[in-house]
Structures are given as structure tokens and as C-alpha cells.
Enzyme design. Sequence first.
Site, mmCIF file in Angstrom:
data_model
loop_
_atom_site.group_PDB
_atom_site.id
_atom_site.type_symbol
_atom_site.label_atom_id
_atom_site.label_comp_id
_atom_site.label_asym_id
_atom_site.label_seq_id
_atom_site.Cartn_x
_atom_site.Cartn_y
_atom_site.Cartn_z
ATOM 1 N N CYS A 66 -3.308 12.374 14.253
ATOM 2 C CA CYS A 66 -4.140 11.251 14.173
ATOM 3 C C CYS A 66 -3.649 10.304 15.402
ATOM 4 O O CYS A 66 -3.031 10.764 16.237
ATOM 5 C CB CYS A 66 -3.617 10.335 12.956
ATOM 6 S SG CYS A 66 -1.955 9.835 12.980
ATOM 7 N N ARG A 85 -4.259 10.431 5.294
ATOM 8 C CA ARG A 85 -3.218 11.557 5.239
ATOM 9 C C ARG A 85 -2.235 11.331 4.095
ATOM 10 O O ARG A 85 -1.881 12.426 3.480
ATOM 11 C CB ARG A 85 -2.112 11.148 6.278
ATOM 12 C CG ARG A 85 -2.572 11.130 7.869
ATOM 13 C CD ARG A 85 -1.373 10.692 8.694
ATOM 14 N NE ARG A 85 -0.156 11.493 8.330
ATOM 15 C CZ ARG A 85 -0.095 12.579 8.823
ATOM 16 N NH1 ARG A 85 -1.024 13.391 9.237
ATOM 17 N NH2 ARG A 85 1.110 13.226 8.262
ATOM 18 N N LYS A 91 0.926 -1.248 0.153
ATOM 19 C CA LYS A 91 -0.077 -0.126 -0.157
ATOM 20 C C LYS A 91 0.776 1.175 -0.092
ATOM 21 O O LYS A 91 0.697 2.096 -0.686
ATOM 22 C CB LYS A 91 -1.049 -0.073 1.176
ATOM 23 C CG LYS A 91 -1.477 1.253 1.596
ATOM 24 C CD LYS A 91 -2.055 1.342 3.114
ATOM 25 C CE LYS A 91 -1.352 1.672 4.210
ATOM 26 N NZ LYS A 91 -1.252 3.002 4.495
ATOM 27 N N ASN A 92 1.782 1.284 0.796
ATOM 28 C CA ASN A 92 2.475 2.500 1.029
ATOM 29 C C ASN A 92 3.778 2.683 -0.133
ATOM 30 O O ASN A 92 4.235 3.630 -0.308
ATOM 31 C CB ASN A 92 3.464 2.505 2.229
ATOM 32 C CG ASN A 92 2.659 2.678 3.569
ATOM 33 O OD1 ASN A 92 1.379 3.121 3.398
ATOM 34 N ND2 ASN A 92 3.393 2.611 4.626
ATOM 35 N N ARG A 110 1.844 14.248 13.849
ATOM 36 C CA ARG A 110 2.055 14.132 12.413
ATOM 37 C C ARG A 110 1.832 15.151 11.569
ATOM 38 O O ARG A 110 1.232 15.114 10.528
ATOM 39 C CB ARG A 110 1.255 12.827 11.907
ATOM 40 C CG ARG A 110 1.768 11.499 12.359
ATOM 41 C CD ARG A 110 0.975 10.339 12.003
ATOM 42 N NE ARG A 110 1.588 9.697 10.516
ATOM 43 C CZ ARG A 110 1.201 8.949 10.041
ATOM 44 N NH1 ARG A 110 0.178 8.157 10.379
ATOM 45 N NH2 ARG A 110 2.020 8.282 9.088
ATOM 46 N N PRO A 111 2.816 16.389 11.575
ATOM 47 C CA PRO A 111 2.923 17.460 10.843
ATOM 48 C C PRO A 111 3.264 17.437 9.586
ATOM 49 O O PRO A 111 3.958 16.195 9.563
ATOM 50 C CB PRO A 111 3.581 18.576 11.706
ATOM 51 C CG PRO A 111 4.479 17.658 12.219
ATOM 52 C CD PRO A 111 3.919 16.265 12.951
ATOM 53 N N ILE A 112 3.002 18.212 8.612
ATOM 54 C CA ILE A 112 3.710 18.023 7.114
ATOM 55 C C ILE A 112 4.664 19.544 7.099
ATOM 56 O O ILE A 112 4.826 19.909 5.802
ATOM 57 C CB ILE A 112 2.500 17.945 6.172
ATOM 58 C CG1 ILE A 112 1.821 19.235 6.097
ATOM 59 C CG2 ILE A 112 2.044 16.773 6.110
ATOM 60 C CD1 ILE A 112 1.083 19.109 4.881
ATOM 61 N N ASP A 113 5.180 20.007 8.333
ATOM 62 C CA ASP A 113 6.121 21.240 8.022
ATOM 63 C C ASP A 113 6.941 20.809 7.187
ATOM 64 O O ASP A 113 7.635 21.798 6.544
ATOM 65 C CB ASP A 113 6.233 21.506 9.618
ATOM 66 C CG ASP A 113 7.112 20.378 10.162
ATOM 67 O OD1 ASP A 113 6.628 19.481 10.344
ATOM 68 O OD2 ASP A 113 7.915 20.916 11.234
ATOM 69 N N LEU A 114 7.853 19.444 7.294
ATOM 70 C CA LEU A 114 9.048 19.408 6.637
ATOM 71 C C LEU A 114 8.841 19.468 4.887
ATOM 72 O O LEU A 114 9.661 19.633 4.073
ATOM 73 C CB LEU A 114 9.575 17.987 6.980
ATOM 74 C CG LEU A 114 9.961 18.043 8.625
ATOM 75 C CD1 LEU A 114 10.638 16.690 8.741
ATOM 76 C CD2 LEU A 114 10.939 19.210 8.725
ATOM 77 N N ARG A 165 -7.988 -0.273 5.846
ATOM 78 C CA ARG A 165 -7.309 0.779 5.202
ATOM 79 C C ARG A 165 -5.648 0.046 4.423
ATOM 80 O O ARG A 165 -5.353 0.422 3.294
ATOM 81 C CB ARG A 165 -6.825 1.627 6.240
ATOM 82 C CG ARG A 165 -7.770 2.807 6.434
ATOM 83 C CD ARG A 165 -7.237 3.972 7.372
ATOM 84 N NE ARG A 165 -6.001 4.091 6.933
ATOM 85 C CZ ARG A 165 -5.018 4.662 7.457
ATOM 86 N NH1 ARG A 165 -5.025 4.695 8.844
ATOM 87 N NH2 ARG A 165 -3.788 4.709 6.817
ATOM 88 N N ASP A 174 5.804 0.344 11.848
ATOM 89 C CA ASP A 174 4.853 -0.211 11.394
ATOM 90 C C ASP A 174 4.716 -1.924 11.639
ATOM 91 O O ASP A 174 3.816 -2.320 11.571
ATOM 92 C CB ASP A 174 4.426 -0.234 10.093
ATOM 93 C CG ASP A 174 4.080 1.109 9.590
ATOM 94 O OD1 ASP A 174 3.841 1.920 10.548
ATOM 95 O OD2 ASP A 174 4.197 1.767 8.218
ATOM 96 N N ILE A 221 9.834 6.614 16.571
ATOM 97 C CA ILE A 221 9.254 7.143 15.098
ATOM 98 C C ILE A 221 7.982 8.231 15.686
ATOM 99 O O ILE A 221 7.863 9.282 15.143
ATOM 100 C CB ILE A 221 9.092 6.290 14.215
ATOM 101 C CG1 ILE A 221 10.173 5.606 13.819
ATOM 102 C CG2 ILE A 221 8.594 7.329 13.052
ATOM 103 C CD1 ILE A 221 11.561 6.170 13.260
#
Length: 424
Positions: free
Chosen positions: A119, A95, A22-23, A124-128, A400, A308, A330
Site C-alpha cells: 500500500c 488490509r 476503528k482499529n 506491509r507483508p503478512i508473513d508474520l 476510511r 499514525d 514503523i
Amino acid sequence: MDRFKIQGGRKLQGTVRISGAKNAALPAMAAALLTADTVTLQNIPHVRDIITMAKLLAHMRCRVESPDLPPSEFIIQAETVSMREAPYELVKTMRASVLTLGPLVARFGYARVSLPGGCAIGARPIDLHIQALERLGAEIKVEHGYVEARAKRLRGTTLRFPKITVTGTENILTAAVLADGETILENAAMEPEVTDLAELLIKMGAKIEGVGTSTLRVEGVDKLHGATHAIIPDRIETGTFLVAGAITGGELSLTDCEPAHLKAVIEKLRACGVEIKCEGDHKLHVRAAKKLVAADVTTEEYPGFATDMQAQFMALATQAQGVSRVRETIFENRYMHASEMVRMGANIQIDGNEAAVTGPTPLSGAPVTASDLRASAGLVLAGLVADNTTWIDRVYHIDRGYEMIEMKLQDVGANIERISGREE
Ligand code: UD1
């Protein structure tokens, strides 16, 4: 809402075919936005997140077709992408929708993507992602819960991620391939899913060096073309079934997998006494330990032990002799499954990001609630070894990311049933 009903205590035996990752499939689908030609993706798992990504691409007015049922091949054509927006309704359920940001701004000079928010497993930001896109010359506005990115054409640059991020690396890689000039991405994620994406992009005409290392060098091109690509096997599904064989005292053969992607997991399970043999390039054989012993685990970026796989390992540790110390590095809040396992009789002490699991403890079936994708896999594994009946609520989390998990488990002897919300 569907639930799983598991009657534990069966030894699993037989063969399981591992699905596509999936990933790896999600960034590959987003990468189809980079060209007007057709991109054909094979070995796509039939899971909820993939359906969400297909919906998102269709919302953007891409052609998304699949010749088979359930779909495992997707034909995607992003010829006209008149809608360059990932709306909140879709991003909130997945996400990884944020993976459309890089390709859209690189090819069309504009993207509007909802901020994913937190979540269950952490902030889990997306600043990077945002900072790196700014370094590539995008003008970014964050307002009304959306990230809006604009650029006439992105410009190559050298950038170093202050922290390793998997989807961040994928987002920036899919932006840099169409930028003007050379981009050097340092401290890039080395996960096999990033490598698979790079290989697809190269087939589409991208110029990328350093694939599989932490420094990716991208020479931007003006245009990419179509390609056909088979997605790599799912290493987390593989690891989950290795634990399923080991925890139930069983013996399983896993086919169509990629053992080379699971070195840290295989090493750790062997340290617990589990017998694992690689049979050829794409097959694994797992036989339960004569005596399962405790082992310590620290989650790390690839090639380390995958976060995971942490919940699944914890389920196994409840059955191992001694104290297993688990350290999660992580995500800050990834022990939601532990309290549910304790309700089933496990002895788990949490202290910050460390968990001490003392075993073996018999588990007893109980009603439990899945909080996220991998936590639910850990609870299924615990249910397989528990006495009596385990009910797992909110299995939409597991849907999912795991393709037909209950059917795959039934085929090797597990007593697991899906009780559809409609039947209650
Ligand atoms: C991906 C995987 C997920 C896996 C995770 C770690 C997909 C679709 N999902 O998630 O299954 O658990 O890698 O292997 O591939 N971070 C920031 N700012 C950012 C980005 C990340 O602070 O802009 C932090 C995160 O909060 C986390 C860490 O960096 O603590 C790693 O996250 P990241 O590698 O980005 O995870 P995802 O790509 O979201």
C-alpha cells in the site's frame, strides 16, 4: 471522487466528541466469527473501513444488523458461516480483512483470504501472521494471490514475534483462544486496540492472561459465547483534534476520549508548548501554545509515539520555531504527505527515514492529493492554517478512518466543505 475545500485561517473553538476506535472495532467485528451466538458491539465509528468489514462478514453469510442510523451499534451473529473466504475485491480496499484469517481457521478449520499486497506507506507483508499460524499447527498454502489455511484443530504453542505486529498479534490471539492447550505469545503488540480485543474475548469466555503486556498467555477453550462490548475511543482521532486546536491557535474540549492512551502524544505536544489539560477520565482540553517550538519525534510501537500521528505532528512542526526532527521507524515509506506540505510552502528535508522540518513557515493554500489515511489528516491540518484555499483530492482515504471529520471541524468553526464528485 469527493474533495475537501478548506479556507484556512480560522481559530477552532468548541467541543468535539471523539468516536470509537476503528482499529479496535475491526478486530472486534472479526472476533464475532468465533461464536455462533450474538456479539453486540457498541461505539462503532461510522467510517468506510467498518462498512467494508460489515460487507465482508455479510459475504461470509453472517447476520450483521444495526438498530441505529448512522450505525454505532452492530449486532453480529456468525451462526452459519458457509463462505469462509475474504475475496480480493474487499481485501484490496481494506488490509484489515486479513483479521478474519485467525478466527475462521480456529473455529471452522478452514480459511481462504486474499493477500493484501502493498500500500502507499510500504510493502506491509503478512508473513508474520502466516508463520505464527503455522506454529499453531495450521497448514498454509499461498497460491493464486490467496492464503489458504487448514487445521483440524489448532494446537497451543509458545511463539515469539520477531517483530511487533498489531494485526498479527490480533489475528493470532483470535486463533489461540479456540486452540487445544496453552499458547504463549511473546513480543506481542501492547496497543490499546489489542487490549480491547482481549477484553472482548474474555467476555466471550476466552482465558487470557497478561492483557496489556507484551506476553499474552492463552488457555484455549472448546467454545466461546456471545457478549456485549463497547469499543474504546479513537486515540488517533483524539490526537488529530489536539493538533487541530494547537495548529489553528484555538482552544478545544475533547469529550468521550481516553487520555491514558495518548501519553506519548500529549507529552510531545506539551514539549512544543501546547497546553493540554486532562479534565476527569474522559475529557481533554487543548489550548494553543503562546509560542510553538520545535520538538523531535521518533515513531514507535505503543506506548511510544504512534506512527499514525506522524503526519499530523509534521503539519504542526511546520508552524513551530526551530528544526523538528521526525524519525519514522514503523513503515518505510510514510512521508508521502511531506512533499504535498512542501508544495504548500513547508520546509521539509527528507533523508531516508528521517525528516527535518524547519519552521515556522507560512503555508499557502494549494491543490494537494491525499495518499493514505493519516497523510490526509496531516493535509487537512495544514489546510486549516494555510492562507487562501486548499483543495484536497482523494478524501476517500480520510473517509476510511475518520467519522464525519468535516462536520466535526465545521462545528468548531473551521471553513471546510466536501465537494462531492457528482457536483463537478
Ligand atoms: C496497524 C494499524 C495501523 C498502524 C500500524 C502500526 C490496524 C487495522 N492498523 O497496522 O493503523 O499504523 O498497526 O501501529 O490496526 N510487518 C511485517 N510482516 C507482518 C506484519 C507486519 O513485516 O507479517 C511489518 C509491517 O510492514 C510494518 C511493521 O511490521 O513495517 C508493523 O506493522 P503492523 O503492526 O503489523 O501494522 P498493521 O497491523 O498492518
